[in-house]
Design a protein around this motif. Structure first.
Motif, PDB file in Angstrom:
ATOM      1  N   ALA A 106      46.584  28.855  35.316  1.00  0.00           N
ATOM      2  CA  ALA A 106      47.156  29.485  36.503  1.00  0.00           C
ATOM      3  C   ALA A 106      46.636  30.903  36.682  1.00  0.00           C
ATOM      4  CB  ALA A 106      48.681  29.487  36.398  1.00  0.00           C
ATOM      5  N   LEU A 107      46.601  31.685  35.611  1.00  0.00           N
ATOM      6  CA  LEU A 107      46.130  33.066  35.711  1.00  0.00           C
ATOM      7  C   LEU A 107      44.656  33.121  36.092  1.00  0.00           C
ATOM      8  CD1 LEU A 107      47.923  34.637  32.604  1.00  0.00           C
ATOM      9  CD2 LEU A 107      48.534  34.932  35.015  1.00  0.00           C
ATOM     10  N   LEU A 108      43.853  32.263  35.485  1.00  0.00           N
ATOM     11  CA  LEU A 108      42.425  32.291  35.796  1.00  0.00           C
ATOM     12  C   LEU A 108      42.179  31.917  37.252  1.00  0.00           C
ATOM     13  CD1 LEU A 108      39.590  32.756  34.696  1.00  0.00           C
ATOM     14  CD2 LEU A 108      39.493  30.331  34.116  1.00  0.00           C
ATOM     15  N   ASN A 109      42.896  30.910  37.752  1.00  0.00           N
ATOM     16  CA  ASN A 109      42.699  30.492  39.136  1.00  0.00           C
ATOM     17  C   ASN A 109      43.189  31.521  40.132  1.00  0.00           C
ATOM     18  OD1 ASN A 109      41.713  27.509  39.755  1.00  0.00           O
ATOM     19  ND2 ASN A 109      42.710  27.503  37.755  1.00  0.00           N
ATOM     20  N   ALA A 110      44.075  32.421  39.703  1.00  0.00           N
ATOM     21  CA  ALA A 110      44.608  33.436  40.604  1.00  0.00           C
ATOM     22  C   ALA A 110      43.728  34.679  40.692  1.00  0.00           C
ATOM     23  CB  ALA A 110      46.012  33.836  40.169  1.00  0.00           C
ATOM     24  N   THR A 111      42.694  34.791  39.845  1.00  0.00           N
ATOM     25  CA  THR A 111      41.775  35.927  39.966  1.00  0.00           C
ATOM     26  C   THR A 111      40.868  35.726  41.179  1.00  0.00           C
ATOM     27  OG1 THR A 111      40.057  34.929  38.586  1.00  0.00           O
ATOM     28  CG2 THR A 111      41.758  36.228  37.457  1.00  0.00           C
ATOM     29  N   LEU A 112      40.465  36.823  41.792  1.00  0.00           N
ATOM     30  CA  LEU A 112      39.498  36.724  42.891  1.00  0.00           C
ATOM     31  C   LEU A 112      38.161  36.199  42.391  1.00  0.00           C
ATOM     32  CD1 LEU A 112      40.151  39.999  44.924  1.00  0.00           C
ATOM     33  CD2 LEU A 112      40.371  37.667  45.777  1.00  0.00           C
ATOM     34  N   LEU A 113      37.775  36.588  41.184  1.00  0.00           N
ATOM     35  CA  LEU A 113      36.501  36.147  40.622  1.00  0.00           C
ATOM     36  C   LEU A 113      36.420  34.630  40.529  1.00  0.00           C
ATOM     37  CD1 LEU A 113      36.064  38.790  37.799  1.00  0.00           C
ATOM     38  CD2 LEU A 113      34.407  38.359  39.622  1.00  0.00           C
ATOM     39  N   PHE A 114      37.515  34.004  40.110  1.00  0.00           N
ATOM     40  CA  PHE A 114      37.528  32.557  39.922  1.00  0.00           C
ATOM     41  C   PHE A 114      38.042  31.852  41.170  1.00  0.00           C
ATOM     42  CE2 PHE A 114      38.511  28.625  37.491  1.00  0.00           C
ATOM     43  CZ  PHE A 114      37.403  28.582  36.681  1.00  0.00           C
ATOM     44  N   GLY A 115      39.063  32.456  41.828  1.00  0.00           N
ATOM     45  CA  GLY A 115      39.672  31.806  42.979  1.00  0.00           C
ATOM     46  C   GLY A 115      38.775  31.811  44.196  1.00  0.00           C
ATOM     47  N   ALA A 116      38.414  33.013  44.669  1.00  0.00           N
ATOM     48  CA  ALA A 116      37.504  33.093  45.807  1.00  0.00           C
ATOM     49  C   ALA A 116      36.089  32.713  45.399  1.00  0.00           C
ATOM     50  CB  ALA A 116      37.517  34.503  46.392  1.00  0.00           C
ATOM     51  N   LEU A 241      33.229  50.217  37.021  1.00  0.00           N
ATOM     52  CA  LEU A 241      33.383  48.967  36.281  1.00  0.00           C
ATOM     53  C   LEU A 241      34.852  48.614  36.083  1.00  0.00           C
ATOM     54  CD1 LEU A 241      32.390  46.597  34.574  1.00  0.00           C
ATOM     55  CD2 LEU A 241      32.190  48.171  32.633  1.00  0.00           C
ATOM     56  N   VAL A 242      35.626  49.550  35.557  1.00  0.00           N
ATOM     57  CA  VAL A 242      37.035  49.269  35.277  1.00  0.00           C
ATOM     58  C   VAL A 242      37.808  49.047  36.575  1.00  0.00           C
ATOM     59  CG1 VAL A 242      39.145  50.184  34.268  1.00  0.00           C
ATOM     60  CG2 VAL A 242      36.961  50.521  33.102  1.00  0.00           C
ATOM     61  N   GLY A 243      37.581  49.913  37.560  1.00  0.00           N
ATOM     62  CA  GLY A 243      38.271  49.753  38.832  1.00  0.00           C
ATOM     63  C   GLY A 243      37.892  48.464  39.535  1.00  0.00           C
ATOM     64  N   GLY A 244      36.609  48.132  39.488  1.00  0.00           N
ATOM     65  CA  GLY A 244      36.159  46.893  40.109  1.00  0.00           C
ATOM     66  C   GLY A 244      36.761  45.664  39.456  1.00  0.00           C
ATOM     67  N   GLN A 245      36.863  45.679  38.123  1.00  0.00           N
ATOM     68  CA  GLN A 245      37.447  44.538  37.432  1.00  0.00           C
ATOM     69  C   GLN A 245      38.944  44.426  37.714  1.00  0.00           C
ATOM     70  OE1 GLN A 245      35.521  42.130  35.910  1.00  0.00           O
ATOM     71  NE2 GLN A 245      34.100  43.466  37.015  1.00  0.00           N
ATOM     72  N   ALA A 246      39.625  45.559  37.810  1.00  0.00           N
ATOM     73  CA  ALA A 246      41.044  45.514  38.156  1.00  0.00           C
ATOM     74  C   ALA A 246      41.245  44.906  39.541  1.00  0.00           C
ATOM     75  CB  ALA A 246      41.640  46.919  38.106  1.00  0.00           C
ATOM     76  N   GLY A 247      40.286  45.144  40.448  1.00  0.00           N
ATOM     77  CA  GLY A 247      40.392  44.559  41.769  1.00  0.00           C
ATOM     78  C   GLY A 247      40.001  43.095  41.802  1.00  0.00           C
ATOM     79  N   LEU A 248      38.898  42.748  41.138  1.00  0.00           N
ATOM     80  CA  LEU A 248      38.408  41.374  41.186  1.00  0.00           C
ATOM     81  C   LEU A 248      39.251  40.413  40.349  1.00  0.00           C
ATOM     82  CD1 LEU A 248      34.572  42.094  41.041  1.00  0.00           C
ATOM     83  CD2 LEU A 248      35.859  41.197  42.978  1.00  0.00           C
ATOM     84  N   GLY A 296      25.138  54.045  31.360  1.00  0.00           N
ATOM     85  CA  GLY A 296      23.832  54.458  31.854  1.00  0.00           C
ATOM     86  C   GLY A 296      23.416  53.859  33.174  1.00  0.00           C
ATOM     87  N   SER A 297      24.101  52.780  33.614  1.00  0.00           N
ATOM     88  CA  SER A 297      23.723  52.141  34.873  1.00  0.00           C
ATOM     89  C   SER A 297      24.903  51.347  35.416  1.00  0.00           C
ATOM     90  CB  SER A 297      22.508  51.216  34.676  1.00  0.00           C
ATOM     91  OG  SER A 297      22.816  50.178  33.767  1.00  0.00           O
ATOM     92  N   ARG A 298      24.775  50.926  36.654  1.00  0.00           N
ATOM     93  CA  ARG A 298      25.866  50.201  37.313  1.00  0.00           C
ATOM     94  C   ARG A 298      25.918  48.760  36.812  1.00  0.00           C
ATOM     95  NH1 ARG A 298      24.922  51.746  41.951  1.00  0.00           N
ATOM     96  NH2 ARG A 298      26.706  53.149  42.212  1.00  0.00           N
ATOM     97  N   VAL A 299      27.110  48.303  36.475  1.00  0.00           N
ATOM     98  CA  VAL A 299      27.351  46.908  36.104  1.00  0.00           C
ATOM     99  C   VAL A 299      27.916  46.199  37.329  1.00  0.00           C
ATOM    100  CG1 VAL A 299      28.684  45.360  34.624  1.00  0.00           C
ATOM    101  CG2 VAL A 299      27.746  47.477  33.688  1.00  0.00           C
ATOM    102  N   GLN A 300      27.226  45.176  37.807  1.00  0.00           N
ATOM    103  CA  GLN A 300      27.706  44.451  38.978  1.00  0.00           C
ATOM    104  C   GLN A 300      29.059  43.797  38.683  1.00  0.00           C
ATOM    105  OE1 GLN A 300      26.149  44.634  41.923  1.00  0.00           O
ATOM    106  NE2 GLN A 300      24.632  45.963  40.945  1.00  0.00           N
ATOM    107  N   GLY A 301      29.930  43.771  39.691  1.00  0.00           N
ATOM    108  CA  GLY A 301      31.292  43.310  39.488  1.00  0.00           C
ATOM    109  C   GLY A 301      31.417  41.884  38.994  1.00  0.00           C
TER     110      GLY A 301
END
Length: 483
Positions: A106-116, A241-248, A296-301
């Motif tokens: 349930a938790l995994l399916n509710a993430t934007l990363l997995f759900g959308a 990175l941290v903010g993006g993961q909290a959102g996604l 040192g560089s941007r990590v894609q979300g």
């Protein structure tokens, strides 16, 4: 399977899968998805950007449902539904009696990363499916101590590598687990562990062969990306990175995953829980690697998406009652945010400008834009429409009439088995105003401007140029047309 999912939850998963299929049919394709559709029409052992699994998925889906949005994405919602079942079973076998299977899924399916993400077709979609399946095989191995599961894990790890190179972190996690968990070290003496590794290499071998035949182009590209240095500060990249993961991941689920991973570390360290240790090595080393890269560089979300299957099991199995009361609000918030994003992407009920709506920038207005370009082509008697950006060229090939030729240019197309347009042919080059410098096409003459918009809100403006094919031009290919 002992998944701990009751019939109502299974029906909910089925309903969620059907809703995702409906969203996949309605949501406009993104340029990157169209690019992978081109891959599916030009199948190869591998590609410059990624291994070939996404091409195989788009090719199979398009063969079943046509060159449509649903065809491109057909296997995504189905695969994610099956992965959810496997993840639930993995949680139940690692932590029997805790009802961890139900909540991990349930938790995994509710993430934007997995759900959308299940609705969109990118290399991350099959990667998450096969990564979850490989984690399931490891859970079966740990629960049963049956070495034959190493063979299943090897095949699934190989399929993960055929999806995206990030899957190499599966092997890193397993190696760390074998070294750090005393009860697991005996597997070093079991031939099935080594046979599983050989199977993983065998499944991945088409990508190795393709790279060997093409100057190791894909390995060099991805290796260079991993070691690249950005122009921003470490604090900025870490914050992104941290903010993006909290959102996604959605905020509540992100906090639950972090807390669950910490709790799993404690269970492994203090209680010598080998199942918790398995979750730790599948989550923490990769998380630390992404954090290090962000200095040192941007990590894609989307890159850290692989952390969440194991982290969601840890959140569902290793947290106490005070944390568990956040499961329902976390899942509800995540599903609500996913629905909001999908509705905005498909129907745009909120009249947001481009800077406030990433769905407008990537998805908005493509059919009408293609219609306007086709009218310009016919009015000027041009034989084709061309684009420098691979995504723009691909999305035009997907939307323009099948009889309209689309030409793509750039070095990456040298690695495709696609034909070149005839010398002397005249066409229109479409180029975003956001691109710097002069057109790559020598002799391109600007002749006008066309805008792409959704419901009257502008997404992007493009300059049109008159071009003619000649010897000495940059690499040019004719993209496949819709069937």
């Amino acid at each position: 399977m002992r998944m701990g999912l009751t019939p109502p939850w299974l029906l909910a998963l089925l309903g969620l899968t059907l809703l995702r299929l409906a969203a996949a049919a309605v949501l406009p394709p993104a340029p990157d998805e169209a690019y992978y559709w081109v891959w599916g029409r030009a199948l190869a052992l591998s590609y410059y950007d990624h291994p070939p699994m996404v091409a195989l998925w788009t090719a199979l889906g398009s063969a079943l449902a046509g060159d449509t949005a649903l065809g491109l994405r057909l296997l995504g919602p189905i695969g994610v539904g099956l992965a959810s079942l496997l993840l639930a079973d993995a949680a139940e076998r690692l932590f029997p009696g805790r009802r961890a299977g139900l909540w991990s899924a349930a938790l995994l399916n509710a993430t934007l990363l997995f759900g959308a993400g299940a609705v969109l077709m990118t290399p991350d979609t099959p990667l998450l499916v096969f990564w979850s399946a490989a984690l399931w095989a490891l859970a079966r191995l740990q629960a049963s101590q049956d070495g034959r599961w190493w063979l299943a894990f090897g095949v699934l790890a190989g399929l993960s590598l055929l999806s995206k190179y990030t899957a190499a972190l599966l092997g890193l996690g397993v190696l760390l687990w074998l070294l750090a968990e005393p009860a697991a070290r005996r597997w070093f003496l079991d031939w099935r562990l080594w046979a599983g590794g050989a199977l993983a290499v065998l499944v991945f071998s088409p990508v190795i062969l393709w790279n060997a035949l093409h100057g190791w182009a894909s390995f060099a590209k991805q290796g260079g990306r991993a070691g690249s240095q950005g122009s921003g500060t470490a604090l900025r990249y870490l914050g992104e990175l941290v903010g993006g993961q909290a959102g996604l991941a959605t905020p509540i689920i992100f906090v639950l995953c972090v807390a669950g991973t910490v709790a799993a570390c404690r269970s492994w360290w203090r209680g010598r829980d080998a199942g918790a240790g398995l979750l730790v090595v599948m989550t923490l080393p990769a998380a630390l690697l992404f954090l290090w890269q962000a200095t040192g560089s941007r990590v894609q979300g989307n890159w850290p998406a692989i952390l969440y299957p194991s982290a969601c099991i840890a959140a569902a199995a290793c947290l106490g009652p005070r944390w568990q009361r956040w499961y329902r609000p976390g899942a509800a918030l995540g599903l609500a945010l996913t629905l909001l994003v999908l509705v905005q992407a498909a129907f745009a009920p909120l009249p947001l400008a481009r800077r406030h709506d990433p769905t407008l920038a990537r998805l908005g207005g493509w059919p009408a834009f293609a219609t306007a370009l086709e009218a310009e082509r016919q009015a000027r008697g041009a034989g084709f429409i061309a684009a420098e950006e691979y995504g723009l060229a691909s999305i035009l090939a997907l939307h323009l009439p099948p009889g309209t030729k689309v030409v793509a240019l750039g070095d990456r197309w040298d690695l495709f088995a696609l034909s070149r347009p005839a010398d002397g042919a005249r066409g229109l080059l479409v180029r975003s105003e956001r691109r710097d410098g002069a057109p790559l096409w020598p002799g391109a003459a600007e002749i006008g401007v066309v805008a792409r918009a959704r419901h009257g809100i502008e997404a992007e403006r493009y300059r049109l140029h008159d071009v003619t094919v000649a010897a000495g031009d940059p690499p040019l290919v004719l993209l496949p047309a819709r069937r």
